[in-house]
Design a protein around this motif. Structure first.
Motif, PDB file in Angstrom:
ATOM      1  N   GLU A  64      10.653  12.915   6.733  1.00  0.00           N
ATOM      2  CA  GLU A  64      11.572  12.287   5.777  1.00  0.00           C
ATOM      3  C   GLU A  64      11.282  10.802   5.616  1.00  0.00           C
ATOM      4  N   ARG A  97       8.428  10.340   3.333  1.00  0.00           N
ATOM      5  CA  ARG A  97       8.799  10.599   1.939  1.00  0.00           C
ATOM      6  C   ARG A  97       9.487   9.379   1.342  1.00  0.00           C
ATOM      7  N   ARG A  98      10.386   8.760   2.113  1.00  0.00           N
ATOM      8  CA  ARG A  98      11.051   7.549   1.624  1.00  0.00           C
ATOM      9  C   ARG A  98      10.026   6.433   1.387  1.00  0.00           C
ATOM     10  N   ARG A  99       9.081   6.303   2.292  1.00  0.00           N
ATOM     11  CA  ARG A  99       8.083   5.238   2.153  1.00  0.00           C
ATOM     12  C   ARG A  99       7.209   5.484   0.921  1.00  0.00           C
ATOM     13  N   GLU A 119       9.006   4.197  -1.984  1.00  0.00           N
ATOM     14  CA  GLU A 119       8.975   2.731  -1.966  1.00  0.00           C
ATOM     15  C   GLU A 119       7.650   2.195  -2.494  1.00  0.00           C
ATOM     16  N   ASP A 157       8.968  10.546  -7.002  1.00  0.00           N
ATOM     17  CA  ASP A 157       9.812  11.278  -6.068  1.00  0.00           C
ATOM     18  C   ASP A 157       8.913  11.872  -4.990  1.00  0.00           C
TER      19      ASP A 157
END
Length: 320
Positions: free
Chosen positions: A188, A191-193, A196, A201
């Motif tokens: 997770e 995925r966020r990085r 960024e 997505d």
């Protein structure tokens, strides 16, 4: 000179063959230049060498490392193009191409020798640590996107396995070129990085995308192959440059490949001209390689442990 080198081959426990210590310095050779290494970056290729993939024991001991940026004998700041023998310069026209460490000693050392033709000026705006990330992982991603996939601004791309060097480069390069980039990762935080860094997505592996994409950048292999094929629009392109999870998918999706007229293209590294274009692209857009960690050369084992465990996001760099 101090170096990190492969002393033994072990397919199951590759790091047991990694040694840190003294190795002979490169000797002068006509048409070649010796570069004082300021920074070098790790690639999965270095781990494959320790496993004996595409490498035989008769070449041991072999200094590891494909990538480097440093200072040549004339005091110029340079980036090394890692493909030796691509045009015959420095080796003879009949010698097949190879990467550093496959035939010739690599860059995880105080100095490395390469054909003078393989040197490119380092842009002033790039640090040695940033520049050394470009010749393998970032060049591979650049060729995958813009030469082999042939995507254009506005096209959509899926990048499998966010976090690895090539995948991370593909996200940043794709965003800078005006692509809609989707990414996958089991983690997770990764995925966020990815979001960024510019991904539209990011999803768990195998997840259904908002729509089918124009191209897929595949480096994971067997674990994501079926998802990659299913994610393409009719006539779309899958470009593969690696198979870190294995090269034998349980389902090749051949019916889908021929019925939807999909293109599957293998991609390896890139040309010196493409590396020159990549350097110019970074300079013009201001994008920079994503660096996970910078370690001194004498802590190279830590870097190898990180890349073997997949515990990274971006590149691991060894400083000279």
């Amino acid at each position: 000179m101090f170096a990190a080198y492969a002393a033994r081959i072990d397919p199951d426990q590759p790091l047991t063959g990694l040694e840190l210590g003294e190795r002979p310095a490169p000797e002068p050779r006509p048409g070649w230049s010796t570069v004082t290494v300021k920074a070098a970056s790790l690639n999965h290729h270095d781990l494959w060498t320790l496993r004996g993939v595409g490498f035989s024991e008769d070449r041991l001991p072999m200094i590891l490392g494909c990538d480097a940026a440093g200072i040549d004998e004339d005091g110029n700041e340079v980036v090394i193009h890692s493909v030796i023998g691509q045009t015959g310069h420095g080796v003879g026209p009949r010698e097949p191409r190879s990467l550093l460490t496959e035939v010739y000693q690599g860059t995880f050392a105080e100095r490395v020798s390469v054909p003078t033709w393989n040197l490119l000026p380092k842009p002033a705006g790039l640090s040695f640590e940033e520049a050394t990330c470009l010749p393998t992982a970032w060049l591979t991603a650049y060729r995958m996107l813009f030469t082999n996939a042939g995507v254009r601004p506005g096209d959509s791309v899926l990048v499998q396995g966010a976090g690895g060097g090539v995948a991370t480069a593909a996200i940043v390069l794709g965003k800078a070129a005006g692509l809609r980039v989707y990414a996958t990762s089991r983690d997770e935080a990764k995925r966020r990085r990815a979001v960024e860094l510019g991904a539209t997505d990011a999803f768990e592996p195998g997840a259904r995308l908002p729509h089918r994409v124009d191209a897929v950048m595949e480096t994971v292999g067997a674990a994501t192959w079926s998802h990659s094929i299913k994610s393409l629009r009719p006539g779309g392109t899958l470009v593969i440059s690696g198979a870190t999870s294995g090269d034998r998918p349980s389902h090749a999706e051949l019916t889908r490949v021929f019925f939807l007229e999909l293109r599957i293209i293998g991609s390896t590294m890139g040309t010196k001209d493409e590396l020159e274009d990549l350097l110019a692209f970074c300079t013009a857009t201001g994008i920079r390689p994503v660096i996970d960690t910078v370690l001194p050369l004498d802590r190279a084992r830590e870097g190898f442990e990180r890349i073997a465990a997949g515990d990274l996001f971006g590149k691991i760099v060894l400083s000279g």
